[in-house]
Design a protein around this motif. Structure first.
Motif, PDB file in Angstrom:
ATOM      1  N   VAL A 199       0.838  -1.203   0.000  1.00 10.64           N
ATOM      2  CA  VAL A 199       0.000   0.000   0.000  1.00 10.64           C
ATOM      3  C   VAL A 199       0.873   1.253   0.000  1.00 10.64           C
ATOM      4  CG1 VAL A 199      -1.629   1.348   1.411  1.00 10.64           C
ATOM      5  CG2 VAL A 199      -2.030  -1.105   1.028  1.00 10.64           C
ATOM      6  N   ALA A 200       1.884   1.261   0.838  1.00 12.79           N
ATOM      7  CA  ALA A 200       2.783   2.420   0.908  1.00 12.79           C
ATOM      8  C   ALA A 200       3.518   2.614  -0.412  1.00 12.79           C
ATOM      9  CB  ALA A 200       3.780   2.246   2.053  1.00 12.79           C
ATOM     10  N   TYR A 201       3.993   1.539  -1.007  1.00 13.87           N
ATOM     11  CA  TYR A 201       4.727   1.629  -2.271  1.00 13.87           C
ATOM     12  C   TYR A 201       3.820   2.168  -3.378  1.00 13.87           C
ATOM     13  CZ  TYR A 201       7.847   0.431  -6.101  1.00 13.87           C
ATOM     14  OH  TYR A 201       8.664   0.501  -7.212  1.00 13.87           O
ATOM     15  N   GLU A 202       2.603   1.660  -3.456  1.00 11.47           N
ATOM     16  CA  GLU A 202       1.660   2.136  -4.474  1.00 11.47           C
ATOM     17  C   GLU A 202       1.336   3.612  -4.280  1.00 11.47           C
ATOM     18  OE1 GLU A 202      -1.582  -0.656  -4.400  1.00 11.47           O
ATOM     19  OE2 GLU A 202      -0.295  -2.273  -5.136  1.00 11.47           O
ATOM     20  N   ARG A 203       1.190   4.034  -3.032  1.00 14.64           N
ATOM     21  CA  ARG A 203       0.970   5.461  -2.760  1.00 14.64           C
ATOM     22  C   ARG A 203       2.177   6.270  -3.215  1.00 14.64           C
ATOM     23  NH1 ARG A 203      -0.087   6.303   3.314  1.00 14.64           N
ATOM     24  NH2 ARG A 203      -0.117   8.476   2.669  1.00 14.64           N
ATOM     25  N   TRP A 204       3.368   5.780  -2.884  1.00 15.02           N
ATOM     26  CA  TRP A 204       4.602   6.492  -3.177  1.00 15.02           C
ATOM     27  C   TRP A 204       4.797   6.669  -4.674  1.00 15.02           C
ATOM     28  CZ3 TRP A 204       9.678   4.246  -4.533  1.00 15.02           C
ATOM     29  CH2 TRP A 204      10.723   5.183  -4.451  1.00 15.02           C
ATOM     30  N   VAL A 205       4.665   5.590  -5.444  1.00 12.58           N
ATOM     31  CA  VAL A 205       4.877   5.714  -6.891  1.00 12.58           C
ATOM     32  C   VAL A 205       3.742   6.472  -7.559  1.00 12.58           C
ATOM     33  CG1 VAL A 205       6.384   3.703  -7.114  1.00 12.58           C
ATOM     34  CG2 VAL A 205       3.909   3.446  -7.486  1.00 12.58           C
ATOM     35  N   GLY A 206       2.601   6.559  -6.913  1.00 14.22           N
ATOM     36  CA  GLY A 206       1.472   7.294  -7.465  1.00 14.22           C
ATOM     37  C   GLY A 206       1.546   8.790  -7.229  1.00 14.22           C
ATOM     38  N   GLU A 207       2.434   9.221  -6.357  1.00 11.64           N
ATOM     39  CA  GLU A 207       2.566  10.644  -6.042  1.00 11.64           C
ATOM     40  C   GLU A 207       3.560  11.319  -6.972  1.00 11.64           C
ATOM     41  OE1 GLU A 207       3.789  10.755  -1.947  1.00 11.64           O
ATOM     42  OE2 GLU A 207       1.744  10.477  -1.231  1.00 11.64           O
ATOM     43  N   ALA A 208       3.231  12.519  -7.377  1.00 12.32           N
ATOM     44  CA  ALA A 208       4.145  13.290  -8.229  1.00 12.32           C
ATOM     45  C   ALA A 208       5.372  13.742  -7.441  1.00 12.32           C
ATOM     46  CB  ALA A 208       3.419  14.497  -8.814  1.00 12.32           C
ATOM     47  N   GLU A 209       5.168  14.069  -6.181  1.00 11.31           N
ATOM     48  CA  GLU A 209       6.261  14.538  -5.327  1.00 11.31           C
ATOM     49  C   GLU A 209       6.723  13.400  -4.435  1.00 11.31           C
ATOM     50  OE1 GLU A 209       6.738  17.618  -1.635  1.00 11.31           O
ATOM     51  OE2 GLU A 209       5.484  18.244  -3.309  1.00 11.31           O
ATOM     52  N   ASP A 210       8.015  13.289  -4.229  1.00 16.20           N
ATOM     53  CA  ASP A 210       8.594  12.230  -3.409  1.00 16.20           C
ATOM     54  C   ASP A 210       8.579  12.632  -1.937  1.00 16.20           C
ATOM     55  OD1 ASP A 210       9.991  10.173  -2.258  1.00 16.20           O
ATOM     56  OD2 ASP A 210      11.830  10.492  -3.389  1.00 16.20           O
ATOM     57  N   ARG A 211       7.611  12.069  -1.192  1.00 21.71           N
ATOM     58  CA  ARG A 211       7.580  12.318   0.262  1.00 21.71           C
ATOM     59  C   ARG A 211       8.402  11.283   1.019  1.00 21.71           C
ATOM     60  NH1 ARG A 211       2.375  12.406   2.972  1.00 21.71           N
ATOM     61  NH2 ARG A 211       1.704  10.750   1.599  1.00 21.71           N
ATOM     62  N   GLY A 212       8.946  10.320   0.291  1.00 20.08           N
ATOM     63  CA  GLY A 212       9.776   9.298   0.921  1.00 20.08           C
ATOM     64  C   GLY A 212       8.992   8.034   1.198  1.00 20.08           C
ATOM     65  N   LEU A 213       9.475   6.928   0.670  1.00 18.65           N
ATOM     66  CA  LEU A 213       8.809   5.644   0.886  1.00 18.65           C
ATOM     67  C   LEU A 213       8.829   5.260   2.357  1.00 18.65           C
ATOM     68  CD1 LEU A 213       7.382   3.127  -0.103  1.00 18.65           C
ATOM     69  CD2 LEU A 213       9.625   2.180  -0.738  1.00 18.65           C
ATOM     70  N   ALA A 214       9.934   5.489   3.038  1.00 15.09           N
ATOM     71  CA  ALA A 214      10.031   5.126   4.455  1.00 15.09           C
ATOM     72  C   ALA A 214       8.942   5.838   5.268  1.00 15.09           C
ATOM     73  CB  ALA A 214      11.413   5.455   5.002  1.00 15.09           C
ATOM     74  N   ARG A 215       8.729   7.094   4.969  1.00 12.18           N
ATOM     75  CA  ARG A 215       7.683   7.856   5.662  1.00 12.18           C
ATOM     76  C   ARG A 215       6.300   7.249   5.404  1.00 12.18           C
ATOM     77  NH1 ARG A 215       6.198  14.169   4.459  1.00 12.18           N
ATOM     78  NH2 ARG A 215       4.227  14.170   5.558  1.00 12.18           N
ATOM     79  N   LEU A 216       6.041   6.889   4.148  1.00 14.65           N
ATOM     80  CA  LEU A 216       4.739   6.305   3.812  1.00 14.65           C
ATOM     81  C   LEU A 216       4.563   4.913   4.414  1.00 14.65           C
ATOM     82  CD1 LEU A 216       4.348   7.545   0.144  1.00 14.65           C
ATOM     83  CD2 LEU A 216       3.137   8.358   2.171  1.00 14.65           C
ATOM     84  N   VAL A 217       5.645   4.165   4.552  1.00 14.21           N
ATOM     85  CA  VAL A 217       5.561   2.859   5.225  1.00 14.21           C
ATOM     86  C   VAL A 217       5.158   3.065   6.680  1.00 14.21           C
ATOM     87  CG1 VAL A 217       6.920   0.882   6.062  1.00 14.21           C
ATOM     88  CG2 VAL A 217       7.115   1.608   3.671  1.00 14.21           C
ATOM     89  N   ARG A 218       5.814   4.011   7.364  1.00 20.16           N
ATOM     90  CA  ARG A 218       5.467   4.287   8.764  1.00 20.16           C
ATOM     91  C   ARG A 218       4.019   4.772   8.897  1.00 20.16           C
ATOM     92  NH1 ARG A 218      10.661   5.979   8.443  1.00 20.16           N
ATOM     93  NH2 ARG A 218      10.131   8.153   8.152  1.00 20.16           N
ATOM     94  N   GLU A 219       3.597   5.682   7.990  1.00 18.92           N
ATOM     95  CA  GLU A 219       2.212   6.168   8.020  1.00 18.92           C
ATOM     96  C   GLU A 219       1.227   5.031   7.797  1.00 18.92           C
ATOM     97  OE1 GLU A 219       1.682   9.312   5.159  1.00 18.92           O
ATOM     98  OE2 GLU A 219       3.060  10.670   6.209  1.00 18.92           O
ATOM     99  N   SER A 220       1.561   4.122   6.907  1.00 18.32           N
ATOM    100  CA  SER A 220       0.676   2.998   6.620  1.00 18.32           C
ATOM    101  C   SER A 220       0.601   2.033   7.799  1.00 18.32           C
ATOM    102  CB  SER A 220       1.120   2.277   5.344  1.00 18.32           C
ATOM    103  OG  SER A 220       0.995   3.138   4.234  1.00 18.32           O
ATOM    104  N   PHE A 221       1.727   1.812   8.489  1.00 20.19           N
ATOM    105  CA  PHE A 221       1.686   1.000   9.706  1.00 20.19           C
ATOM    106  C   PHE A 221       0.816   1.676  10.766  1.00 20.19           C
ATOM    107  CE2 PHE A 221       5.357  -1.673   8.422  1.00 20.19           C
ATOM    108  CZ  PHE A 221       4.834  -2.902   8.785  1.00 20.19           C
ATOM    109  N   ASP A 222       0.916   2.997  10.894  1.00 24.37           N
ATOM    110  CA  ASP A 222       0.075   3.730  11.842  1.00 24.37           C
ATOM    111  C   ASP A 222      -1.402   3.576  11.475  1.00 24.37           C
ATOM    112  OD1 ASP A 222       2.325   4.544  13.222  1.00 24.37           O
ATOM    113  OD2 ASP A 222       2.354   6.565  12.323  1.00 24.37           O
ATOM    114  N   GLU A 223      -1.723   3.628  10.176  1.00 23.51           N
ATOM    115  CA  GLU A 223      -3.099   3.434   9.724  1.00 23.51           C
ATOM    116  C   GLU A 223      -3.599   2.033  10.075  1.00 23.51           C
ATOM    117  OE1 GLU A 223      -5.524   5.304   8.127  1.00 23.51           O
ATOM    118  OE2 GLU A 223      -4.250   7.031   8.579  1.00 23.51           O
TER     119      GLU A 223
END
Length: 188
Positions: free
Chosen positions: A156-180
């Motif tokens: 889920v985090a990877y798909e969000r990351w590659v779907g974003e135009a701006e790079d917020r960082g995969l590691a950040r999205l992984v942590r956010e997804s674990f929090d979700e």
């Protein structure tokens, strides 16, 4: 005879990704990839078994990173925290590779055979994580659940990351997804 140039593997990977993006996976041949990279087909097959594997060449090192991270986490760490640490380590490898990863994912999504190969890779990671947790003394179904949940979070985090135009960082999205995931499991 041409002069030897370094990084044959990297050049082949880049040539394949460029050609797959331009022409499509099915329409691209190994000969065309090798030619674009300035190499021979023989050299291509020294590095990759087939034209799919050029997109999945990093699977082995990432698998090793997962396992090494699991082994390095203190034994008292909760199973999901072990998985989180392993996936954080993998996510860190992708730093600075957002554009490349977006392009790679677009090629994979456009081809059923490549989507299947990507799913097989994720299933292998999950099985490896579950086995590593079992070796740490985590019983099933907890080991399997933690591994599967972790891989689902990563996907889920990877798909969000590659779907974003701006790079917020995969590691950040992984942590956010674990929090979700934590929030939905406790009803927050």
């Amino acid at each position: 005879m041409s002069r030897w140039e370094p990084n044959a593997r990297g050049r082949l990977e880049q040539a394949a990704l460029d050609l797959y993006s331009e022409r499509g996976f099915e329409q691209t041949t190994v000969a065309e990839i090798a030619k674009r990279a300035g190499l021979t087909e023989r050299t291509y097959f020294r590095h990759f078994a087939d034209k799919r594997e050029v997109l999945f060449g990093g699977t082995g090192p990432l698998h090793d990173l997962l396992m090494n991270t699991v082994a390095a986490v203190p034994e008292s760490t909760a199973p999901i925290a072990v998985v989180t640490a392993a996936l954080d380590a993998v996510a860190a490898v992708f730093q600075g590779r957002h554009a490349h990863s977006r392009k790679r994912q677009a090629v994979i999504v456009a081809n059923p055979e490549l989507r299947e190969r990507e799913l097989i890779k994720m299933a292998a990671w999950s099985a490896a994580l579950a086995d590593a947790l079992r070796r740490r003394g985590v019983a099933d179904p907890a080991a399997s659940l933690a591994a599967e949940a972790g891989i689902a979070v990563f996907k889920v985090a990877y798909e969000r990351w590659v779907g974003e135009a701006e790079d917020r960082g995969l590691a950040r999205l992984v942590r956010e997804s674990f929090d979700e995931l934590k929030a939905v499991t406790v009803g927050e």
